[in-house]
Scaffold this motif. Structure first.
Motif, PDB file in Angstrom:
ATOM      1  N   ARG A 184      30.486  67.444  68.226  1.00  0.00           N
ATOM      2  CA  ARG A 184      31.326  67.539  67.039  1.00  0.00           C
ATOM      3  C   ARG A 184      32.529  66.602  67.059  1.00  0.00           C
ATOM      4  N   LEU A 207      33.294  63.792  64.259  1.00  0.00           N
ATOM      5  CA  LEU A 207      34.448  63.977  63.377  1.00  0.00           C
ATOM      6  C   LEU A 207      35.282  62.699  63.295  1.00  0.00           C
ATOM      7  N   LEU A 256      26.491  63.901  57.117  1.00  0.00           N
ATOM      8  CA  LEU A 256      26.939  65.070  57.878  1.00  0.00           C
ATOM      9  C   LEU A 256      25.811  66.074  58.035  1.00  0.00           C
ATOM     10  N   GLN A 286      23.599  68.692  66.182  1.00  0.00           N
ATOM     11  CA  GLN A 286      24.426  69.868  66.490  1.00  0.00           C
ATOM     12  C   GLN A 286      23.608  71.153  66.508  1.00  0.00           C
ATOM     13  N   SER A 336      28.608  74.714  60.692  1.00  0.00           N
ATOM     14  CA  SER A 336      28.872  73.435  61.346  1.00  0.00           C
ATOM     15  C   SER A 336      29.344  72.403  60.333  1.00  0.00           C
ATOM     16  N   VAL A 387      33.472  70.805  60.044  1.00  0.00           N
ATOM     17  CA  VAL A 387      33.767  69.367  60.024  1.00  0.00           C
ATOM     18  C   VAL A 387      34.537  69.000  58.754  1.00  0.00           C
ATOM     19  N   ASP A 428      38.067  70.109  59.063  1.00  0.00           N
ATOM     20  CA  ASP A 428      38.793  69.266  60.012  1.00  0.00           C
ATOM     21  C   ASP A 428      39.075  67.884  59.437  1.00  0.00           C
TER      22      ASP A 428
END
Length: 943
Positions: free
Chosen positions: A37, A41, A84, A92, A143, A147, A150
């Motif tokens: 991750r 990111l 993503l 992921q 997940s 992201v 963030d």
């Protein structure tokens, strides 16, 4: 639903290159045994920042359009979400094979679904599942969301199965609307297709009427919440009347009823003409561009076109100054015309919908019940007034005026299709300008005994008013770039006419008792209504609008059927419509010269009555909170005293009688105080004091004075300070009772500035016992009411410390640099110092104009004190961003100042004082703005 692609999309984001890089960092992290991750990111942050910067650069550097920003941002987020999603399911939450129940589709909703992604718009996502959520699908969704959060994005999200989406759509109209414009981004396309297909067959089918009425009711409630006018001077580009949400509503309805994906599809279906579709597209593009500028200027999702951003937006959009109209005024006029176009589109759209849907009326503005014999050539269609045929306006152009008059008289709404025909026939209105019958009909509408403003606003909304009176057309959507006026010139005028009608009917007698009586005895009723119509008709032209408007009146009044005497009256009223308020608010009516000069201007009791009523209607129509009891008292007193002068002292109620009545009323109220103390207080004030305030205020003053005298220690001076919050007016009154001395006014003004209060009004009275009784009306520096107990306590303590001499006022104010309220920084007001040497025989009258800011009044009064001038009385007036302070002063010997050398010195020192403070405010403004931006950035980072 396909959306336009931006030009050179890979310069915004290159998905293939981004995917390659993400795979590389993800594989490297997995091989090193680190979480995937964090490196993912970082790559996405870089891609997002570069993409946003490219979209912004194109918009600002290349004079881009809002449509290009929407396309660029939508494309950017689509590609980000796709990459993503892929990196999440690949690296992921990897899984070799997924069951049917573990499939996920990612959909865009709201503005993102429409492709209307502004610079700081939220991202609304719907994760669609075939059945209930599984541990795997939950992991994928979580997940992706972590992201996105963030990345600093505001994400609205929901995770639902197809069945759950449909169930909630049936129960909630908001969810149904959001699903209506859902757009597939990535994942399993079959889930999206299943949802859209079942949405139309299982939810939407057969519910068009329900959806239509819900959306129109929602729109009406939104308009009412935001003031129900598209002509407020700080409009909301998204939610306001005539804004983007109105266009959204129209398209939601069209999409619901016709399942179209673009406005051009409505042309083929016959719902909109090509002209109407072009109007829709142009209006949306303009509003998009304005909204993008708002976001970029504020570095946040700002939707209101406040005064501080209007000038920079106008400059960025290429609106330049022209004679009689600043660039910012031209920009805002364009905005209001677009907002009006949106209203016209609504009428056209609803008319066609009603015809095609063959249903009951979509809009009802009034009750029914008119009989056919009263319709004067019109017919009823589903209870609304309509024309009998398509050629009505071509064969009878007067019908375009008569339509609105009949509808108003009969309490009927006008059929939307008839309003559409009015719009298409507007060119024929020109033929009516020289038609005596048409002009007589218009005059009947203007002077209508019942709500003429409602009648005229409908006429204006349809475009007929501006075509029939071209000078009114010139001020339609005309704004004044200041913080005093709340509405455009045309809206202000229509509101003033409505207020005049309410004054005449007695509906405003509680607030305007004198004007309500005066209007009943005027001999020139028609002239009064026409004067209100024309008082601002020349605004936006190069020159004094009062003078130019008086000239227009001379030409227009005969056309409307007014005789020579009425025309002269209208022209005089328009020419002098500001003079009564100027004298009342900026002159001391206790000075005999003030009354004599004003009586010489007015010349007759009839004109005095007309001017009073016009002035009251004009001020009240400026905006909410502008009119107050203080203004009413000043105008009332000027009216009474001038009437006495004109009638040789035989007015209905002379000054001494009015003073006696006020004192008698106070005696009846102050029964809780000893009679001797009451009589002592009654002997303190001069006539101006007794006639300015009402009995409730006099009683409050009396109790403060008595308490202060009782509390004073033997040999000490009495001092009292009282605050009173007036939530209705959004202000706080501060009453100061203290020994009068040179510099008292300055000290109080400085203390207010030090405590963070802005003085918007001041009433200065020296009683005949040598004590000052001063009332200051204050707000916070942000223009809001001061009502927090802590701030009021700090204000009171600061004033008391200054009055007791325990504060070095100049030193403290020097450390507290003056600051302009952020939303007013774009306004420029040239400082001026004027002497009115003929305004008084005993005092020198000084008028100081400047940009309102914290400490302005202190700077002026400090300079006057240093000049050894005694301030006998003052008028402090704030008109939005502009302050006009008037002082009646004498020199140190108690004499009027008239010597040219001394006057030049006064002017020079005052100009230095206000200019120095203005320079300090401008110097500090960039620092303050950057600090504000830093606080906003820190707040967003914290979120």
């Amino acid at each position: 639903m396909s959306l336009p692609r931006p030009a050179s999309p890979r310069a915004i984001i290159h998905r293939k290159a981004l995917t390659t890089r993400l795979n590389q960092v993800a594989i490297a992290a997995r091989e090193a045994g680190r979480p995937v991750r964090a490196p993912v990111l970082e790559v996405l942050k870089e891609a997002l920042a570069e993409g946003r910067a490219e979209v912004r650069r194109r918009f600002l550097d290349q004079e881009g359009s809002g449509a290009a920003v929407c396309a660029g941002n939508t494309y950017l987020f689509d590609q980000l979400l796709r990459t993503l999603h892929d990196v999440v399911v690949t690296h992921q939450v990897p899984k070799q094979t997924r069951t049917t129940g573990e499939k996920v589709a990612v959909l865009a909703l709201g503005g993102y679904g429409r492709g209307e992604m502004m610079p700081y718009s939220d991202i609304d996502l719907l994760f669609v599942l075939p059945y209930r959520a599984t541990p795997y699908s939950e992991q994928v969704v979580e997940s992706m969301l972590y992201v996105l959060w963030d990345l600093g994005l505001k994400v609205g999200h929901a995770t639902r199965s197809v069945d759950e989406c449909l169930r909630q759509a049936r129960a909630d109209m908001t969810i149904r609307t959001s699903l209506l414009e859902a757009r597939y981004i990535w994942g399993e396309p079959d889930l999206f297709e299943a949802l859209k297909g079942r949405l139309y067959t299982k939810v939407i089918a057969g519910t068009g009427t329900e959806f239509l009425e819900a959306k129109l009711a929602e729109r009406n409630q939104r308009h009412e919440r935001l003031g129900d006018s598209r002509y407020v001077l700080e409009p909301n580009v998204k939610e306001g009347k005539g804004g983007l949400r109105d266009l959204h509503t129209l398209f939601w309805i069209a999409r619901y009823l016709y399942q179209v994906s673009d406005v051009d599809d409505l042309v083929g279906l016959g719902v909109l003409t090509e002209t109407a579709a072009r109007t829709f597209t142009r209006a949306r593009a303009f509003l998009w561009t304005v909204r993008c500028h708002l976001h970029y200027l504020g570095d946040r999702a700002e939707e209101r076109i406040t005064f501080d951003v209007q000038t920079p937006i106008a400059e960025r959009m290429g609106y330049r100054d022209r004679p009689g109209a600043r660039g910012v005024e031209r920009f805002m006029k364009h905005y209001f015309l677009v907002a009006r176009d949106v209203g016209t589109l609504t009428r056209i759209f609803l008319a066609v919908l009603e015809e095609q849907q063959k249903r009951r009326p979509l809009m009802t503005l009034a009750g029914l019940g008119a009989r056919r014999r009263h319709l004067k050539g019109f017919v009823l269609d589903n209870g609304r007034l309509a024309v009998p045929g398509a050629e009505t306006f071509a064969t009878d152009p007067r019908a375009m005026l008569r339509l609105f008059l009949v509808a108003h008289d009969q309490g009927l709404s006008i059929h939307p299709d008839t309003l559409r025909q009015v719009t298409e026939a507007l060119a024929r209105v020109k033929t009516l300008r020289d038609d005596p019958a048409a002009n007589a009909m218009f005059l009947d509408m203007l002077t209508h005994r019942k709500d003429p403003d409602v009648l005229l606003r409908g006429l204006s909304e349809a475009g007929v008013f501006g075509r029939f009176i071209p000078d009114f057309g010139r001020v339609t959507a005309q704004m004044q770039y200041d913080m005093y006026h709340v509405y455009t010139t045309d809206e202000h005028t229509v509101r003033a006419i409505g207020l005049l009608s309410r004054i005449e009917s007695g509906a405003l007698r509680d607030r305007l008792p004198v004007a309500s009586d005066a209007v009943q005895t005027v001999q020139s009723r028609r002239a009064l209504y026409v004067a209100v119509l024309l008082h601002d008709i020349a605004k936006g032209r190069d020159g004094d609008h009062s003078v130019l408007g008086a000239e227009i009146a001379v030409t227009l009044c005969p056309r409307l059927g007014l005789d020579e005497e009425e025309t002269e009256t209208v022209s005089w009223l328009v020419r002098h419509h500001l003079d009564m308020s100027r004298v009342a608010f900026r002159r001391d009516v206790d000075d005999p010269r003030t009354i004599a000069n004003f009586a010489d201007l007015v010349q007759s009791p009839e004109r005095l009555k007309l001017l009073l009523v016009l002035t009251c209607a004009d001020i009240m129509a400026v905006g909410p909170g502008i009119w107050n009891n203080w203004k009413a008292a000043l105008l009332r007193e000027l009216y009474y005293r001038t009437d006495e002068h004109l009638t040789g002292g035989h007015a209905a109620e002379a000054q001494d009688l009015r003073v006696a009545r006020r004192k008698d009323a106070l005696r009846e109220v102050l029964t809780d105080l000893p009679a001797a103390r009451v009589e002592a207080f009654l002997g303190l004030g001069y006539p101006g004091y007794w006639l300015t305030f009402d009995t409730e205020t006099h009683a409050r003053h009396a109790r403060v004075v008595v308490a202060a005298e009782d509390a004073a220690r033997p040999g000490a001076e009495a001092l009292a300070l009282e605050t009173r919050v007036d939530t209705a007016r959004g202000v706080t009154e501060v009453l100061v009772y203290a020994t009068d001395h040179a510099g008292l006014f300055r000290d109080i003004a400085g203390a207010m500035a030090l405590a963070g209060a802005s003085i918007v009004d001041a009433k200065i009275y020296t009683l005949n016992n040598g004590m000052a009784l001063d009332t200051f009306t204050v707000q916070s520096a942000e223009g809001k009411v001061l009502d927090q107990p802590a701030r009021l306590a700090r204000l009171k303590a600061t004033v008391e410390r200054v009055m007791l001499g325990s504060v070095d006022l100049r030193a403290e104010l020097a450390r507290k640099a003056p600051r302009l309220p952020a939303r007013t920084e774009g306004f420029q007001v040239p400082p001026r110092v004027l002497f009115h040497l003929d305004a008084s025989t005993t005092h020198t009258v000084i008028e100081v104009n400047g940009r309102d800011r914290s400490g302005f009044l202190y700077s002026v009064t400090d300079a006057l004190t240093d000049l050894n001038l005694q301030i006998a009385s003052a008028r402090v007036n704030t008109y939005g961003e502009r302050v006009v302070d008037v002082f009646y002063v004498k020199d140190v010997f108690g004499l009027q100042v008239t010597h040219p050398t001394k006057l030049r010195q006064i002017k020079m020192d005052l100009m230095k004082a206000i200019t120095r403070q203005a320079l300090e405010s401008r110097r500090r403004a960039p620092v303050v703005r950057e600090a504000d931006r830093a606080r906003r950035r820190a707040g967003r980072a914290a979120e």
